[in-house]
Structure formats: structure tokens, C-alpha cells
Design a protein around this motif. Sequence first.
Motif, PDB file in Angstrom:
ATOM      1  N   PRO A   1       0.833  -1.194   0.000  1.00  0.00           N
ATOM      2  CA  PRO A   1       0.000   0.000   0.000  1.00  0.00           C
ATOM      3  C   PRO A   1       0.875   1.254   0.000  1.00  0.00           C
ATOM      4  N   PRO A   2       0.269   2.381  -0.355  1.00  0.00           N
ATOM      5  CA  PRO A   2       1.007   3.631  -0.190  1.00  0.00           C
ATOM      6  C   PRO A   2       1.075   3.967   1.303  1.00  0.00           C
ATOM      7  N   ALA A   3       2.116   4.627   1.708  1.00  0.00           N
ATOM      8  CA  ALA A   3       2.277   4.979   3.121  1.00  0.00           C
ATOM      9  C   ALA A   3       1.087   5.774   3.624  1.00  0.00           C
ATOM     10  N   MET A   4       0.589   5.381   4.780  1.00  0.00           N
ATOM     11  CA  MET A   4      -0.475   6.062   5.512  1.00  0.00           C
ATOM     12  C   MET A   4      -1.857   5.954   4.860  1.00  0.00           C
ATOM     13  N   ILE A   5      -2.010   5.061   3.880  1.00  0.00           N
ATOM     14  CA  ILE A   5      -3.324   4.852   3.261  1.00  0.00           C
ATOM     15  C   ILE A   5      -3.631   3.353   3.306  1.00  0.00           C
ATOM     16  N   LEU A   6      -4.573   2.976   4.160  1.00  0.00           N
ATOM     17  CA  LEU A   6      -4.991   1.569   4.293  1.00  0.00           C
ATOM     18  C   LEU A   6      -3.784   0.636   4.460  1.00  0.00           C
ATOM     19  N   ASP A   7      -2.853   1.064   5.315  1.00  0.00           N
ATOM     20  CA  ASP A   7      -1.600   0.319   5.472  1.00  0.00           C
ATOM     21  C   ASP A   7      -1.272  -0.078   6.905  1.00  0.00           C
ATOM     22  N   GLU A   8      -2.198   0.151   7.843  1.00  0.00           N
ATOM     23  CA  GLU A   8      -1.869  -0.075   9.247  1.00  0.00           C
ATOM     24  C   GLU A   8      -2.246  -1.475   9.703  1.00  0.00           C
ATOM     25  N   GLU A   9      -1.336  -2.050  10.462  1.00  0.00           N
ATOM     26  CA  GLU A   9      -1.579  -3.360  11.062  1.00  0.00           C
ATOM     27  C   GLU A   9      -0.796  -3.442  12.360  1.00  0.00           C
ATOM     28  N   VAL A  10      -1.479  -3.781  13.428  1.00  0.00           N
ATOM     29  CA  VAL A  10      -0.881  -3.922  14.754  1.00  0.00           C
ATOM     30  C   VAL A  10      -0.099  -2.655  15.127  1.00  0.00           C
ATOM     31  N   GLY A  11      -0.703  -1.504  14.846  1.00  0.00           N
ATOM     32  CA  GLY A  11      -0.092  -0.237  15.229  1.00  0.00           C
ATOM     33  C   GLY A  11       1.076   0.213  14.375  1.00  0.00           C
TER      34      GLY A  11
END
Length: 190
Positions: free
Chosen positions: A118-128
Motif C-alpha cells: 500500500p502507499p504509506a499512511m493509506i490503508l496500510d496499518e496493522e498492529v499499530g
Amino acid sequence: MKILHLSDTHGLHHRLADLPPADVLVHSGDFTNNGTEAEVLDFLNWLIEQPYRHKIFVVGNHDLCLWDAEGIEDLPDNVHFLQDCGMEIDGVSFFGIAYNHNEALIPDGTDVVVTHEPPAMILDEEVGTHWGNAPIRSRILSIKPHYHLFGHAHASYGTLKQEGIVFSNASLLDDRNILSRKPRLFLLSP
């Protein structure tokens, strides 16, 4: 044109049933679990059998044996391995880059970009943690495709429209690696 987007099936593609009709099926990587040749062949056989006019795929971080592949021999004409290359279908341009490959290869004017990351900071978060790629984000925001299709961050399944771009994380496995989500279906006009 209807586009069916899926990602991060990790060898569980045979469990996908009743997939909706579409013109193009796009898999944005991690179709294997361990990246073995046997897993890739199993996926390719499944993909070839799917009743879609065109099938596009890129490799993810788990698809190890294809990381440096320049092509795959004997694929049917309607199965497209977009390893740092593009194609056009009915006036819609697609371009795919493999996991951890150079985003500068994505040409201006591309309608649909397919990556694993994913692009950074767009639908890219997992476990913080944000697992996105900053150079991919910069390139996508610069060229402004209609769609950016990706996966990788299982916990961030979803879509987001930002700056006129539809971002889709279609990770079908959840953050516990359970196949629990449905592919995304989009309607795109050239």
C-alpha cells in the motif's frame, strides 16, 4: 468495465466461491504462503480456470520464487503477469509492479496501478505499524490513476477515495490469517 480485486489469499484461493462476474480479475499478490513453485503452479492453474475475460496478477512478499521473474512461459493470452510492465484492456491502462520494485517505472497516464504494497499512511496499518511504501505514495499522488489496487496490510482491508483516486486494499485474510472477506468489485469507464 467491471474489475474484481482480491489480494492476500495465501494459498486459500480454492476456498473462494461464488465470485461475482467481472471483466477483469486482479490479484495484487501474496497468492502463496511460502513462495514455492508448487504453490505458484497451484495458483496459476486456479487463475487460468476462472471465468474472467482477463486476469491480472503481481507478486507479493510471500511469492518468493517469482520475485525476479521476467515472465512466465505458456500463460494463456488472457492471463497477464504484470511484473514491472503494463497493458491496455478496452482503453483502460493497467500497470503492475512487484513487491519492493521501483515505483518510478509506473508511467504517467496509467488508469489502474496494481502493487502489493500500500502507499504509506493509506490503508496500510496493522498492529499499530504502518506498512505502506512512501515512494509508492508519492508516485501515485503524482500521476493520479483512477485506481490503486493493493493488499499486504491485512488489518486495513477497505477502500478510500482521496484526491480523486480510489485506493483499495483487498486483503482477503484478516489480521488473524483467516479467510473472512470478499473481493472488491469496481466499475470503471475509460
